[in-house]
Scaffold this motif. Structure first.
Motif, PDB file in Angstrom:
ATOM      1  N   CYS A 101       0.834  -1.213   0.000  1.00 13.46           N
ATOM      2  CA  CYS A 101       0.000   0.000   0.000  1.00 13.46           C
ATOM      3  C   CYS A 101       0.864   1.256   0.000  1.00 13.46           C
ATOM      4  O   CYS A 101       0.566   2.239  -0.702  1.00 13.46           O
ATOM      5  N   VAL A 102       1.933   1.235   0.789  1.00 20.37           N
ATOM      6  CA  VAL A 102       2.851   2.391   0.821  1.00 20.37           C
ATOM      7  C   VAL A 102       3.489   2.575  -0.552  1.00 20.37           C
ATOM      8  O   VAL A 102       3.571   3.700  -1.070  1.00 20.37           O
ATOM      9  N   ALA A 103       3.961   1.480  -1.152  1.00 20.17           N
ATOM     10  CA  ALA A 103       4.580   1.561  -2.481  1.00 20.17           C
ATOM     11  C   ALA A 103       3.587   2.105  -3.508  1.00 20.17           C
ATOM     12  O   ALA A 103       3.930   2.952  -4.343  1.00 20.17           O
ATOM     13  N   ALA A 104       2.342   1.633  -3.448  1.00 14.81           N
ATOM     14  CA  ALA A 104       1.322   2.108  -4.403  1.00 14.81           C
ATOM     15  C   ALA A 104       1.061   3.596  -4.215  1.00 14.81           C
ATOM     16  O   ALA A 104       0.926   4.346  -5.196  1.00 14.81           O
ATOM     17  N   ALA A 105       0.996   4.041  -2.945  1.00 14.60           N
ATOM     18  CA  ALA A 105       0.752   5.460  -2.673  1.00 14.60           C
ATOM     19  C   ALA A 105       1.903   6.333  -3.181  1.00 14.60           C
ATOM     20  O   ALA A 105       1.707   7.506  -3.518  1.00 14.60           O
ATOM     21  N   ARG A 106       3.090   5.749  -3.259  1.00 14.39           N
ATOM     22  CA  ARG A 106       4.257   6.478  -3.773  1.00 14.39           C
ATOM     23  C   ARG A 106       4.391   6.347  -5.289  1.00 14.39           C
ATOM     24  O   ARG A 106       5.343   6.853  -5.874  1.00 14.39           O
ATOM     25  N   GLY A 107       3.482   5.629  -5.902  1.00 13.31           N
ATOM     26  CA  GLY A 107       3.537   5.453  -7.349  1.00 13.31           C
ATOM     27  C   GLY A 107       4.501   4.390  -7.804  1.00 13.31           C
ATOM     28  O   GLY A 107       4.854   4.325  -8.990  1.00 13.31           O
TER      29      GLY A 107
END
Length: 272
Positions: free
Chosen positions: A247-253
């Motif tokens: 989720c963190v990686a996705a939020a960072r693109g």
């Protein structure tokens, strides 16, 4: 003394629960069961089955765990041992809970509580209450979960503890479910403190991933990553930590990283 040696060996096999190779422990239990059967000690035969159930559950063989657990449960009932009846149902409830068989898990937890009521306040009771609270939370019964967590804390205090750590984790997850993120953070932080020094890596990781999810909701991705990484370090194989990092990686693109993390999390869930 062959009997006492067999009983000692039974207790030693408990150390194999969750081990990579449980074959020697199962072989040892076969040997001790022969001794207990020969001397006519039905309680110790039931105890050996109790350990077998735990070994099967940790190995992921829920069908075998349920079958052996039912045999041990019938033996404890025949002996009139309410501690055994309660403890078997509690531990089988944990296995079913982990496997996501929530209705069956709740039935086992409730059975443990009914039998345990005749024994009085005990660790089995406080943890069965907490387990039932977590299952009802997953089933969407929020008010009932709140009552169960409160009862778990009350029994823990009767036994001399400050509170029940698993119920404290539940308090945090419940508050988050209700949208009270500030209260969720307070409860999960308290849960971490209660878990400190205990051998509860999975529940510690659950508290940490909960804090990571709250940080993500606040937009604090660095803190979210920190909590999820700590959760993974605390309990390697804790899939929710990998999902949190995804989720963190996705939020960072970072789509490719998110995909890899989700794939790894799926593999861990299947493995476990």
């Amino acid at each position: 003394d062959e009997f006492r040696s067999a009983l000692s060996d039974t207790l030693l096999t408990v150390e194999a629960i969750g081990a990579a190779d449980t074959g020697p422990a199962f072989a040892q239990l076969e040997q001790v069961t022969r001794v207990f059967t020969r001397v006519g000690d039905a309680w110790c035969v039931a105890l050996a089955d109790f350990v077998r159930m735990e070994l099967h559950a940790a190995d992921g063989d829920l069908a075998a765990a349920t079958a052996v657990g039912a045999r041990s449960l019938a033996a404890y009932r025949a002996l009139g041992d309410q501690w055994g009846v309660s403890a078997i149902q509690f531990h089988l409830g944990i296995a079913l809970h982990r496997a996501g068989q929530l209705d069956q898990a709740l039935a086992m937890y409730e059975g443990a509580l009914t039998s345990g009521a005749e024994v009085g306040p005990a660790n089995t009771i406080q943890y069965a209450l907490a387990g039932a609270g977590h299952v009802t939370l997953l089933l969407g019964e929020l008010d009932r979960a709140e009552r169960l967590f409160a009862e778990s804390h009350a029994v823990a205090r009767q036994l001399g503890a400050e509170a029940n750590p698993r119920a404290a984790v539940g308090d945090g997850l419940l508050a988050r479910e209700r949208g009270d993120l500030a209260a969720a953070r307070v409860h999960l932080t308290r849960a971490q403190q209660l878990l400190a020094g205990l051998n509860e890596p999975e529940w510690t990781a659950t508290a940490l991933t909960g804090l990571g999810q709250l940080a993500e909701l606040d937009g604090d991705l660095d803190s979210a990553e920190f909590f999820h990484r700590r959760a993974w370090q605390t309990a390697p194989g804790h899939a929710a930590a990998l999902e949190g990092l995804a989720c963190v990686a996705a939020a960072r693109g970072e789509a490719a990283s998110a995909a890899r993390l989700l794939g790894a999390a799926a593999e861990w869930r299947q493995l476990r």
